[in-house]
Design a protein around this motif. Structure first.
Motif, PDB file in Angstrom:
ATOM      1  N   ILE A 107       0.844  -1.240   0.042  1.00 33.68           N
ATOM      2  CA  ILE A 107      -0.050  -0.069  -0.187  1.00 33.68           C
ATOM      3  C   ILE A 107       0.881   1.341  -0.173  1.00 33.68           C
ATOM      4  CG2 ILE A 107      -0.145   0.098   2.490  1.00 33.68           C
ATOM      5  CD1 ILE A 107      -3.285   0.720   1.861  1.00 33.68           C
ATOM      6  N   VAL A 108       0.416   2.413  -0.949  1.00 32.87           N
ATOM      7  CA  VAL A 108       1.330   3.356  -0.936  1.00 32.87           C
ATOM      8  C   VAL A 108       0.276   4.525  -0.563  1.00 32.87           C
ATOM      9  CG1 VAL A 108       2.709   5.161  -2.099  1.00 32.87           C
ATOM     10  CG2 VAL A 108       2.668   2.585  -2.678  1.00 32.87           C
ATOM     11  N   PHE A 109       0.449   5.335   0.732  1.00 35.14           N
ATOM     12  CA  PHE A 109      -0.383   5.990   1.131  1.00 35.14           C
ATOM     13  C   PHE A 109      -0.250   7.536   0.476  1.00 35.14           C
ATOM     14  CE2 PHE A 109       0.702   3.269   4.654  1.00 35.14           C
ATOM     15  CZ  PHE A 109      -0.731   2.763   4.905  1.00 35.14           C
ATOM     16  N   GLN A 110      -1.302   8.480   0.768  1.00 40.33           N
ATOM     17  CA  GLN A 110      -1.331   9.779   0.183  1.00 40.33           C
ATOM     18  C   GLN A 110      -0.398  10.763   0.724  1.00 40.33           C
ATOM     19  OE1 GLN A 110      -5.217  11.639   0.705  1.00 40.33           O
ATOM     20  NE2 GLN A 110      -4.627  13.315  -0.308  1.00 40.33           N
ATOM     21  N   GLU A 111       0.054  10.433   1.988  1.00 39.96           N
ATOM     22  CA  GLU A 111       1.073  11.354   2.812  1.00 39.96           C
ATOM     23  C   GLU A 111       2.104  10.394   3.254  1.00 39.96           C
ATOM     24  OE1 GLU A 111      -1.058  14.059   5.408  1.00 39.96           O
ATOM     25  OE2 GLU A 111      -2.361  14.616   3.972  1.00 39.96           O
ATOM     26  N   PRO A 112       3.098   9.838   2.286  1.00 39.85           N
ATOM     27  CA  PRO A 112       3.895   8.713   2.529  1.00 39.85           C
ATOM     28  C   PRO A 112       4.953   9.485   3.672  1.00 39.85           C
ATOM     29  CG  PRO A 112       3.942   9.597   0.193  1.00 39.85           C
ATOM     30  CD  PRO A 112       2.978  10.415   0.866  1.00 39.85           C
ATOM     31  N   PHE A 113       5.286   8.735   4.433  1.00 39.39           N
ATOM     32  CA  PHE A 113       6.556   8.972   5.407  1.00 39.39           C
ATOM     33  C   PHE A 113       7.977   8.767   4.784  1.00 39.39           C
ATOM     34  CE2 PHE A 113       8.059   4.746   6.226  1.00 39.39           C
ATOM     35  CZ  PHE A 113       7.119   3.918   5.633  1.00 39.39           C
ATOM     36  N   LEU A 114       8.840   9.580   5.232  1.00 39.12           N
ATOM     37  CA  LEU A 114      10.169   9.664   4.803  1.00 39.12           C
ATOM     38  C   LEU A 114      11.084   9.350   5.866  1.00 39.12           C
ATOM     39  CD1 LEU A 114      10.948  12.695   2.432  1.00 39.12           C
ATOM     40  CD2 LEU A 114      10.574  10.186   1.808  1.00 39.12           C
ATOM     41  N   LEU A 115      11.980   8.496   5.931  1.00 34.59           N
ATOM     42  CA  LEU A 115      12.990   8.208   7.210  1.00 34.59           C
ATOM     43  C   LEU A 115      14.302   9.202   6.960  1.00 34.59           C
ATOM     44  CD1 LEU A 115      12.915   4.375   7.032  1.00 34.59           C
ATOM     45  CD2 LEU A 115      11.541   5.948   8.438  1.00 34.59           C
ATOM     46  N   GLY A 170      15.034  13.850   5.006  1.00 40.57           N
ATOM     47  CA  GLY A 170      14.312  14.059   6.329  1.00 40.57           C
ATOM     48  C   GLY A 170      14.884  15.122   7.194  1.00 40.57           C
ATOM     49  N   GLU A 171      14.654  15.217   8.411  1.00 43.42           N
ATOM     50  CA  GLU A 171      15.108  16.321   9.412  1.00 43.42           C
ATOM     51  C   GLU A 171      16.377  17.010   9.160  1.00 43.42           C
ATOM     52  OE1 GLU A 171      14.121  16.022  13.558  1.00 43.42           O
ATOM     53  OE2 GLU A 171      12.853  14.452  12.940  1.00 43.42           O
ATOM     54  N   ARG A 172      17.146  16.196   9.022  1.00 40.36           N
ATOM     55  CA  ARG A 172      18.567  16.824   8.976  1.00 40.36           C
ATOM     56  C   ARG A 172      19.117  16.828   7.423  1.00 40.36           C
ATOM     57  NH1 ARG A 172      22.475  14.965  13.514  1.00 40.36           N
ATOM     58  NH2 ARG A 172      21.142  15.396  15.109  1.00 40.36           N
ATOM     59  N   GLY A 173      18.316  16.536   6.579  1.00 41.05           N
ATOM     60  CA  GLY A 173      18.517  16.586   5.100  1.00 41.05           C
ATOM     61  C   GLY A 173      17.716  17.269   4.133  1.00 41.05           C
ATOM     62  N   VAL A 174      17.600  16.926   3.013  1.00 43.78           N
ATOM     63  CA  VAL A 174      16.610  17.710   2.185  1.00 43.78           C
ATOM     64  C   VAL A 174      15.245  17.401   2.108  1.00 43.78           C
ATOM     65  CG1 VAL A 174      16.352  17.713  -0.489  1.00 43.78           C
ATOM     66  CG2 VAL A 174      18.400  17.557   0.319  1.00 43.78           C
ATOM     67  N   GLY A 175      14.361  18.508   2.335  1.00 45.13           N
ATOM     68  CA  GLY A 175      12.926  18.220   2.276  1.00 45.13           C
ATOM     69  C   GLY A 175      12.295  17.987   0.995  1.00 45.13           C
ATOM     70  N   LEU A 176      11.272  17.305   0.792  1.00 46.08           N
ATOM     71  CA  LEU A 176      10.669  16.955  -0.689  1.00 46.08           C
ATOM     72  C   LEU A 176       9.299  17.389  -0.557  1.00 46.08           C
ATOM     73  CD1 LEU A 176      11.880  13.112  -1.320  1.00 46.08           C
ATOM     74  CD2 LEU A 176      13.068  15.423  -1.866  1.00 46.08           C
TER      75      LEU A 176
END
Ligand code: CTP
Ligand code: MG
Length: 244
Positions: free
Chosen positions: A66-74, A117-123
């Motif tokens: 399943i792929v959600f509408q608001e997918p999580f990034l680690l 993620g938090e310390r990296g690039v935002g998407l």
């Protein structure tokens, strides 16, 4: 295949009421219905995230993703976010990114090694959705479940992704919650849900002809989409901008 499935979140009010549907392997099915109709609940049942109270749900042995509408990034690299702990050959990542129209990752500062993620690039929302799709694709599921997963993409990119999926995954069954009429029209079949029940299951153009409530819903979707586009066309204050 779902057979007479009943499901409730709270053990009290049935969210799905006697849902019976057979989805043939390799097809692309759009799940369409008003908000609260039970679309996400249906996908969760097929994915095995929740269990039916009664009735049966059968999915192929190769399983579903399943792929959600608001997918999580680690917090981790693009590569780690796609592989999520499994060993994925480089060419499989490349193919998945192409199918998901997610080649933007190659333009990030360190390509696949870019930290997210938090310390990296935002998407952006649409970038996240495409990355999450690539994550699902490298797992080669028999059934791919998309919960409005391409909603943050522009219509052209969304159509491309769906065409890619069809071309690359002729064996994979795709069950996609969709609300953009142009997307719905691309599916082989539509499963129309209302208030927890399957009201109709058939081709989009047939349902448009024969199911007035379905036609009204699609017209409402078209109307919403036009209103959104009109709003986007007007100059707006950043602070005034509605979140979508
Ligand atoms: N529901 C609930 N508990 C949850 C999730 C949903 O009681 N944890 C209820 C909702 O209030 C709704 C029904 O279950 O009445 C169906 O929810 P859902 O399957 O999420 O509906 P969707 O068709 O996916 O709605 P949307 O288009 O808004 O995503
Ligand atoms: Mg939903």
């Amino acid at each position: 295949t779902l057979r007479d499935v009943h499901f409730s979140h709270d053990g009290d009010r049935d969210v799905l009421r006697g849902v019976t549907a057979t989805i043939d392997g390799g097809r692309t099915v759009a799940v369409v219905g008003a908000t609260g109709a039970g679309k996400t609940s249906l996908l969760h049942l097929i994915a095995g995230l929740v269990a039916a109270d009664s009735g049966s749900v059968t999915v192929p042995a190769a399983g579903s993703r399943i792929v959600f509408q608001e997918p999580f990034l680690l917090a981790g690299s693009v590569r780690e976010n796609i592989a999520l702990g499994i060993d994925v050959p480089a060419d499989a990542i490349e193919v998945a990114l192409a199918v998901a129209e997610a080649q933007f990752v190659y333009d990030l500062p360190a390509g696949l090694d870019t930290e997210l993620g938090e310390r990296g690039v935002g998407l952006s929302g649409g970038q996240r959705q495409r990355l999450a799709l690539a994550r699902a694709l490298v797992r080669r599921p028999a059934v791919l479940l998309l919960d409005d997963t391409t909603s943050a993409l522009d219509p052209t990119t969304e159509a491309k992704v769906l065409a890619n999926l069809r071309a690359a995954l002729s064996q994979t069954t795709v069950v996609a919650v969709a609300s953009r009429p142009s997307t719905i029209a691309l599916a082989d079949d539509v499963l129309y849900l209302d208030n927890g029940q399957v009201v109709a299951h058939g081709r989009h153009d047939e349902l448009m002809q024969s199911v007035p409530a379905y036609r009204q819903l699609i017209e409402a979707f078209e109307h919403d989409r036009a209103a959104m586009d009109a709003e986007l066309a007007e100059p707006i204050d950043a602070g005034d901008r509605k979140s979508v």
